[in-house]
Design a protein around this motif. Structure first.
Motif, PDB file in Angstrom:
ATOM      1  N   ASP A  52      -8.720  -3.980   6.197  1.00 22.45           N
ATOM      2  CA  ASP A  52      -7.778  -4.334   5.134  1.00 22.45           C
ATOM      3  C   ASP A  52      -7.255  -5.748   5.362  1.00 22.45           C
ATOM      4  OD1 ASP A  52      -8.064  -1.780   4.197  1.00 22.45           O
ATOM      5  OD2 ASP A  52      -6.041  -1.111   4.719  1.00 22.45           O
ATOM      6  N   TRP A 103      -7.032   1.485   3.898  1.00 19.47           N
ATOM      7  CA  TRP A 103      -6.831   1.870   2.506  1.00 19.47           C
ATOM      8  C   TRP A 103      -7.936   2.828   2.070  1.00 19.47           C
ATOM      9  CZ3 TRP A 103      -3.983  -1.729  -1.189  1.00 19.47           C
ATOM     10  CH2 TRP A 103      -3.884  -1.166  -2.476  1.00 19.47           C
ATOM     11  N   GLY A 104      -7.526   4.021   1.640  1.00 19.23           N
ATOM     12  CA  GLY A 104      -8.475   4.997   1.118  1.00 19.23           C
ATOM     13  C   GLY A 104      -9.230   5.772   2.171  1.00 19.23           C
ATOM     14  N   GLN A 105      -8.873   5.603   3.449  1.00 20.37           N
ATOM     15  CA  GLN A 105      -9.533   6.317   4.534  1.00 20.37           C
ATOM     16  C   GLN A 105      -8.483   7.031   5.380  1.00 20.37           C
ATOM     17  OE1 GLN A 105     -12.244   3.813   6.781  1.00 20.37           O
ATOM     18  NE2 GLN A 105     -12.575   2.486   5.009  1.00 20.37           N
ATOM     19  N   ARG A 143     -10.791  -5.905   1.248  1.00 19.59           N
ATOM     20  CA  ARG A 143     -11.258  -5.522   2.589  1.00 19.59           C
ATOM     21  C   ARG A 143     -12.472  -6.384   2.942  1.00 19.59           C
ATOM     22  NH1 ARG A 143     -10.303  -0.970   5.208  1.00 19.59           N
ATOM     23  NH2 ARG A 143     -12.517  -0.547   5.601  1.00 19.59           N
ATOM     24  N   GLU A 160     -14.967  -4.931  -0.098  1.00 19.07           N
ATOM     25  CA  GLU A 160     -14.407  -4.002  -1.078  1.00 19.07           C
ATOM     26  C   GLU A 160     -13.135  -4.619  -1.629  1.00 19.07           C
ATOM     27  OE1 GLU A 160     -14.495   0.437   0.169  1.00 19.07           O
ATOM     28  OE2 GLU A 160     -14.301  -0.711   2.041  1.00 19.07           O
ATOM     29  N   TRP A 161     -12.847  -4.316  -2.889  1.00 21.29           N
ATOM     30  CA  TRP A 161     -11.544  -4.670  -3.453  1.00 21.29           C
ATOM     31  C   TRP A 161     -10.974  -3.385  -4.035  1.00 21.29           C
ATOM     32  CZ3 TRP A 161     -10.785 -10.367  -4.724  1.00 21.29           C
ATOM     33  CH2 TRP A 161      -9.413 -10.679  -4.721  1.00 21.29           C
ATOM     34  N   LYS A 162     -10.041  -2.790  -3.322  1.00 27.43           N
ATOM     35  CA  LYS A 162      -9.567  -1.454  -3.619  1.00 27.43           C
ATOM     36  C   LYS A 162      -8.662  -1.431  -4.850  1.00 27.43           C
ATOM     37  CE  LYS A 162     -10.457   1.406  -1.014  1.00 27.43           C
ATOM     38  NZ  LYS A 162     -11.662   2.245  -0.825  1.00 27.43           N
ATOM     39  N   GLY A 193      -5.548  -5.496  -2.143  1.00 27.40           N
ATOM     40  CA  GLY A 193      -6.605  -4.521  -1.931  1.00 27.40           C
ATOM     41  C   GLY A 193      -7.899  -4.989  -1.314  1.00 27.40           C
ATOM     42  N   GLU A 207     -13.358  -8.011  -9.038  1.00 27.75           N
ATOM     43  CA  GLU A 207     -14.277  -8.010  -7.906  1.00 27.75           C
ATOM     44  C   GLU A 207     -15.615  -8.629  -8.285  1.00 27.75           C
ATOM     45  OE1 GLU A 207     -16.662  -4.952  -4.944  1.00 27.75           O
ATOM     46  OE2 GLU A 207     -14.667  -4.358  -5.658  1.00 27.75           O
ATOM     47  N   GLN A 231       0.855  -1.178   0.000  1.00 27.55           N
ATOM     48  CA  GLN A 231       0.000   0.000   0.000  1.00 27.55           C
ATOM     49  C   GLN A 231       0.883   1.217   0.000  1.00 27.55           C
ATOM     50  OE1 GLN A 231      -2.277   2.472   0.327  1.00 27.55           O
ATOM     51  NE2 GLN A 231      -3.893   1.829   1.741  1.00 27.55           N
TER      52      GLN A 231
END
Length: 393
Positions: free
Chosen positions: A116, A100-102, A272, A256-258, A270, A239, A4
């Motif tokens: 994650d 991730w992404g937060q 979650r 989620e799949w980032k 990725g 995904e 990441q």
């Protein structure tokens, strides 16, 4: 294992983590107050719930997990235990995280909080490859990798024609790859998956350092190729394919799949999931590919995946082996050696499967960049969870 783009904040994060650890970090989640220690919540997610003692485990011993974590001043966020296919224990702890992404910082964790998985995503990709083979979308693990990239032939390097899918699965392709360096090191290959406009092209253009089957080198780039191959053979985003063939049969809906910054889905890192949903992946392996009587992935694929194929030199000591994106190791409980299969993710994400004891344990954590990353999980497994088993399977 460090996956990441946010890891360049590790030094600052470590300071925040050190300041944030306190006894309050080890309180049970609000929904569990008034319940027996570690009693799982009933959230209608497909898990049957039972008490540890009813399934041959010492519930009082499991209740010592929080105190053990407090002694080690760890940043563990969850511990989930499954025995004989039933959820018997779960406990959640608030603390620092870098989701991730937060925004990074203090976060609360409960039975319904996604976390994650980081590189534990790789083991899920392996399962999806097996499903694709079961469905005849892929002929088998001896298919040449380049067969799936007819549009990329111009960039291939000498020797790539010998690389097969099984070499990507076992991280033995021989491609020149190094992701053990600092994230900011220009020679670290992993960040290229994040910022390259064409990360798949970047991987396919890598020269070989050795012929296939000679060197084991931890390599997220190979997993990215596997994820892209799944998209090509299924005609669907990764995904979407994963939801249809794996997550829906397991009753996993909240996931989620980032994607990386370049917009490409991060197959290697990725995913979650809720920790108790991640435990379903472990139960699937334990049940040789079955969930609630449905054969989600073939028993043969599970057996192939968890067969030791390489010594995982340079990662987590010298007693680990590697299969098809799954780790194999052992714990010493008393005087007895207990073997396990595991998915590992950066930061202390650990999914342990203990076939001999019909047991699954999942932990999530925020031990990013710490020198003893993941040791809390193996400590809990080896010194509390396994010894708590009072019966023979």
């Amino acid at each position: 294992m460090r996956d990441q783009f946010s890891r360049f904040t590790i030094l600052g994060a470590g300071l925040v983590l050190a300041l944030s650890i306190s006894a309050t970090n080890l309180r049970a989640e609000p929904g569990q107050q008034g319940q027996a220690c570690g009693a799982p919540s009933s959230i209608d997610d497909g898990w049957e719930i039972a008490s540890p003692d009813s399934l041959g485990m010492d519930g009082a011993q499991l209740c010592g997990i929080a105190a053990r974590l407090k002694q080690r001043a760890t940043s563990v966020h969850s511990v989930v235990v499954v025995r004989h296919g039933k959820l018997v224990f779960e406990q959640y702890f608030p603390g620092y995280d870098q989701p991730w992404g937060q925004p990074e910082g203090q976060h609360e964790f409960t039975a319904t909080t996604k976390h994650d998985m980081r590189s534990a995503s790789k083991s899920v990709v392996s399962t999806l490859v097996g499903i694709a083979i079961d469905r005849k979308l892929i002929e088998g693990v001896d298919e040449p990798v380049l067969k799936f990239f007819p549009d990329r032939q111009a960039m291939k390097q000498p020797g790539w024609e010998a690389i097969k899918l099984r070499h990507l699965l076992t991280m033995s392709s021989g491609m020149k790859w190094d992701e053990a360096r600092a994230w900011t090191d220009p020679n670290n290959d992993e960040p290229h998956l994040t910022f390259e406009a064409d990360p798949i092209g970047y991987v396919l253009a890598k020269p070989l350092a050795a012929p296939p089957d000679v060197l084991w080198t931890y390599n997220g780039g190979g997993t990215e190729l596997l994820g892209n191959i799944l998209e090509r053979v299924s005609g669907k985003p990764l995904e979407t394919f994963a939801r249809e063939v794996l997550f829906q049969p397991l009753g996993i809906t909240d996931l989620e799949w980032k994607a990386y910054k370049n917009g490409k889905i991060a197959a290697a890192a990725g995913l979650r999931l809720r920790p108790r949903d991640a435990a379903k992946i472990g139960q699937l392996v334990l049940n040789r590919g079955q969930w609630n009587g449905q054969q989600v992935v073939s028993a043969d694929w599970i057996a192939q995946s968890i067969t030791p194929r390489f010594q995982a030199i340079g990662y987590f000591g010298g007693t680990l082996f590697y299969g098809y994106q799954w780790w194999m190791g052992r714990s010493l409980a008393g005087s007895k050696e207990i073997k396990w299969v595991a998915a590992f993710g950066w930061g202390g994400q650990r999914l342990f499967i203990v076939p001999e004891l019909d047991l699954v344990m999942m932990t999530t954590a925020a031990q990013y960049g710490q020198p003893k990353e993941g040791l809390a999980a193996i400590d809990i497994l080896s010194n509390i969870v396994i010894p708590s088993v009072r019966d023979a399977r």
